[in-house]
Write a protein that holds these residues in place. Sequence first.
Motif, PDB file in Angstrom:
ATOM      1  N   ASP A  75       0.833  -1.202   0.000  1.00 24.93           N
ATOM      2  CA  ASP A  75       0.000   0.000   0.000  1.00 24.93           C
ATOM      3  C   ASP A  75       0.869   1.254   0.000  1.00 24.93           C
ATOM      4  O   ASP A  75       0.732   2.134   0.858  1.00 24.93           O
ATOM      5  N   GLY A  76       1.754   1.335  -0.979  1.00 26.00           N
ATOM      6  CA  GLY A  76       2.821   2.329  -0.996  1.00 26.00           C
ATOM      7  C   GLY A  76       2.447   3.735  -0.610  1.00 26.00           C
ATOM      8  O   GLY A  76       3.115   4.359   0.211  1.00 26.00           O
ATOM      9  N   HIS A  77       1.389   4.283  -1.180  1.00 20.08           N
ATOM     10  CA  HIS A  77       1.011   5.660  -0.898  1.00 20.08           C
ATOM     11  C   HIS A  77      -0.320   5.727  -0.152  1.00 20.08           C
ATOM     12  O   HIS A  77      -0.983   6.770  -0.163  1.00 20.08           O
ATOM     13  N   GLY A  78      -0.691   4.632   0.494  1.00 16.18           N
ATOM     14  CA  GLY A  78      -1.962   4.586   1.206  1.00 16.18           C
ATOM     15  C   GLY A  78      -1.787   4.525   2.710  1.00 16.18           C
ATOM     16  O   GLY A  78      -0.666   4.492   3.228  1.00 16.18           O
ATOM     17  N   PRO A  79      -2.890   4.464   3.433  1.00 18.65           N
ATOM     18  CA  PRO A  79      -2.840   4.452   4.901  1.00 18.65           C
ATOM     19  C   PRO A  79      -2.255   3.174   5.483  1.00 18.65           C
ATOM     20  O   PRO A  79      -1.826   3.154   6.633  1.00 18.65           O
ATOM     21  N   GLY A  80      -2.240   2.096   4.690  1.00 18.58           N
ATOM     22  CA  GLY A  80      -1.717   0.825   5.185  1.00 18.58           C
ATOM     23  C   GLY A  80      -0.275   0.573   4.791  1.00 18.58           C
ATOM     24  O   GLY A  80       0.176  -0.580   4.798  1.00 18.58           O
ATOM     25  N   GLN A  81       0.466   1.640   4.484  1.00 18.05           N
ATOM     26  CA  GLN A  81       1.847   1.500   4.034  1.00 18.05           C
ATOM     27  C   GLN A  81       2.682   0.720   5.052  1.00 18.05           C
ATOM     28  O   GLN A  81       2.650   1.002   6.255  1.00 18.05           O
ATOM     29  N   ARG A  82       3.427  -0.271   4.560  1.00 20.98           N
ATOM     30  CA  ARG A  82       4.268  -1.105   5.425  1.00 20.98           C
ATOM     31  C   ARG A  82       5.406  -1.675   4.597  1.00 20.98           C
ATOM     32  O   ARG A  82       5.220  -2.048   3.442  1.00 20.98           O
ATOM     33  N   VAL A  83       6.604  -1.743   5.197  1.00 22.35           N
ATOM     34  CA  VAL A  83       7.794  -2.225   4.500  1.00 22.35           C
ATOM     35  C   VAL A  83       8.332  -3.462   5.211  1.00 22.35           C
ATOM     36  O   VAL A  83       8.480  -3.466   6.434  1.00 22.35           O
ATOM     37  N   THR A  84       8.593  -4.498   4.442  1.00 22.04           N
ATOM     38  CA  THR A  84       9.203  -5.725   4.956  1.00 22.04           C
ATOM     39  C   THR A  84      10.505  -5.949   4.194  1.00 22.04           C
ATOM     40  O   THR A  84      10.506  -5.953   2.964  1.00 22.04           O
ATOM     41  N   VAL A  85      11.604  -6.121   4.913  1.00 20.16           N
ATOM     42  CA  VAL A  85      12.917  -6.291   4.287  1.00 20.16           C
ATOM     43  C   VAL A  85      13.518  -7.625   4.699  1.00 20.16           C
ATOM     44  O   VAL A  85      13.470  -8.005   5.873  1.00 20.16           O
ATOM     45  N   GLY A  86      14.076  -8.331   3.731  1.00 21.07           N
ATOM     46  CA  GLY A  86      14.736  -9.598   3.998  1.00 21.07           C
ATOM     47  C   GLY A  86      15.703  -9.927   2.876  1.00 21.07           C
ATOM     48  O   GLY A  86      16.286  -9.033   2.271  1.00 21.07           O
ATOM     49  N   THR A  87      15.853 -11.195   2.597  1.00 19.09           N
ATOM     50  CA  THR A  87      16.692 -11.651   1.498  1.00 19.09           C
ATOM     51  C   THR A  87      15.875 -12.615   0.637  1.00 19.09           C
ATOM     52  O   THR A  87      14.771 -13.019   1.011  1.00 19.09           O
ATOM     53  N   LEU A  88      16.449 -12.995  -0.501  1.00 19.16           N
ATOM     54  CA  LEU A  88      15.737 -13.949  -1.344  1.00 19.16           C
ATOM     55  C   LEU A  88      15.472 -15.264  -0.614  1.00 19.16           C
ATOM     56  O   LEU A  88      14.489 -15.944  -0.880  1.00 19.16           O
ATOM     57  N   ALA A  89      16.347 -15.602   0.332  1.00 19.28           N
ATOM     58  CA  ALA A  89      16.167 -16.847   1.082  1.00 19.28           C
ATOM     59  C   ALA A  89      15.075 -16.746   2.138  1.00 19.28           C
ATOM     60  O   ALA A  89      14.449 -17.746   2.491  1.00 19.28           O
ATOM     61  N   THR A  90      14.822 -15.545   2.645  1.00 20.25           N
ATOM     62  CA  THR A  90      13.906 -15.401   3.790  1.00 20.25           C
ATOM     63  C   THR A  90      12.601 -14.693   3.483  1.00 20.25           C
ATOM     64  O   THR A  90      11.653 -14.785   4.270  1.00 20.25           O
ATOM     65  N   ILE A  91      12.516 -13.966   2.380  1.00 18.32           N
ATOM     66  CA  ILE A  91      11.411 -13.029   2.189  1.00 18.32           C
ATOM     67  C   ILE A  91      10.051 -13.711   2.110  1.00 18.32           C
ATOM     68  O   ILE A  91       9.051 -13.169   2.607  1.00 18.32           O
ATOM     69  N   ALA A  92       9.950 -14.880   1.494  1.00 20.16           N
ATOM     70  CA  ALA A  92       8.654 -15.551   1.384  1.00 20.16           C
ATOM     71  C   ALA A  92       8.132 -15.930   2.769  1.00 20.16           C
ATOM     72  O   ALA A  92       6.937 -15.759   3.065  1.00 20.16           O
ATOM     73  N   HIS A  93       9.019 -16.424   3.624  1.00 18.03           N
ATOM     74  CA  HIS A  93       8.617 -16.795   4.981  1.00 18.03           C
ATOM     75  C   HIS A  93       8.218 -15.548   5.781  1.00 18.03           C
ATOM     76  O   HIS A  93       7.206 -15.555   6.499  1.00 18.03           O
ATOM     77  N   GLN A  94       8.994 -14.477   5.640  1.00 21.36           N
ATOM     78  CA  GLN A  94       8.677 -13.239   6.343  1.00 21.36           C
ATOM     79  C   GLN A  94       7.322 -12.688   5.893  1.00 21.36           C
ATOM     80  O   GLN A  94       6.523 -12.214   6.716  1.00 21.36           O
ATOM     81  N   ALA A  95       7.078 -12.741   4.599  1.00 18.67           N
ATOM     82  CA  ALA A  95       5.815 -12.231   4.072  1.00 18.67           C
ATOM     83  C   ALA A  95       4.633 -13.033   4.602  1.00 18.67           C
ATOM     84  O   ALA A  95       3.577 -12.474   4.930  1.00 18.67           O
ATOM     85  N   ALA A  96       4.806 -14.343   4.713  1.00 10.97           N
ATOM     86  CA  ALA A  96       3.738 -15.187   5.248  1.00 10.97           C
ATOM     87  C   ALA A  96       3.479 -14.878   6.713  1.00 10.97           C
ATOM     88  O   ALA A  96       2.321 -14.778   7.153  1.00 10.97           O
ATOM     89  N   LEU A  97       4.552 -14.704   7.491  1.00  6.99           N
ATOM     90  CA  LEU A  97       4.400 -14.403   8.915  1.00  6.99           C
ATOM     91  C   LEU A  97       3.707 -13.056   9.143  1.00  6.99           C
ATOM     92  O   LEU A  97       2.912 -12.914  10.077  1.00  6.99           O
ATOM     93  N   ARG A  98       4.005 -12.091   8.294  1.00  4.59           N
ATOM     94  CA  ARG A  98       3.445 -10.746   8.463  1.00  4.59           C
ATOM     95  C   ARG A  98       2.109 -10.571   7.754  1.00  4.59           C
ATOM     96  O   ARG A  98       1.462  -9.526   7.901  1.00  4.59           O
ATOM     97  N   GLY A  99       1.690 -11.584   7.014  1.00  2.00           N
ATOM     98  CA  GLY A  99       0.426 -11.469   6.296  1.00  2.00           C
ATOM     99  C   GLY A  99       0.448 -10.408   5.215  1.00  2.00           C
ATOM    100  O   GLY A  99      -0.519  -9.656   5.053  1.00  2.00           O
TER     101      GLY A  99
END
Length: 259
Positions: free
Chosen positions: A200-224
């Motif tokens: 939601d880049g320019h919206g009220p729900g803007q949120r950034v998740t940072v990781g690596t190619l090895a971890t990002i899918a798992h991080q995205a799942a955990l954060r919904g």
Amino acid sequence: MTALPGRVTLVGAGPGDPGLLTVRGLRALESADVIVADRLGARGVLDGLAAEGVVLAAEVLDVGKLPGHHAVPQDAINALLVHLAREGKRVVRLKGGDPYVFGRGLEELAACREAGVQVEVVPGITSAISVPAIAGIPVTHRGLATAFTVVTGHDQIRELGGGRDHTVVLLMGIGTLAHAAMTLSRGDRGADCPVAIIEDGHGPGQRVTVGTLATIAHQAALRGVRSPAVVIVGDVVSLSPYAPSAIAEVSPRAAPCDA
């Protein structure tokens, strides 16, 4: 007296912030009889303009597309634009981002021209560049990234070459994130290549998740993590203030000073 023939203007709404709509785009909206609007970006701009007290006299027709479900098929949108213009109306086709960046803008322009309808294009700011920017991530940076590629989650990710100095911006890619990350990690970028997801880049729900190619899918799942979101892959992610120290240690390679 016979009504003058109408016209169609394809307007890029930008990433959803009315402040990022171009002046030319705003003027087109103000003079329109009908606005045919997309869901992403376009609807946010119209709502934002209304909240700022901008009154648009045009009728708004919503042809917004949801992930996996097209409310109005593309052929029907093309036919609608032609029909409205032939009725003598000034039509604005308000499209999220830029009409020519995965927006099927050329298809709509071609349909209008084939039908003899006058049509023009007003470019918009694409989320592929503006959304990373709000997270402090340039898609190129001297000594760190010299090129970038914009793809969608439906493209052939495995065919992308380059290393970590070639930034990949992935649009509409949350549903295929795990596959894309695994595929990109097998190339020169490697599993520890930095990745950022901006929701939601320019919206009220803007949120950034940072990781690596090895971890990002798992991080995205955990954060919904949910769409709309933009995924950025490459060493430029290390420049973001959201990047953890382990990733932020990546620094630009030495480069000669500008002349």
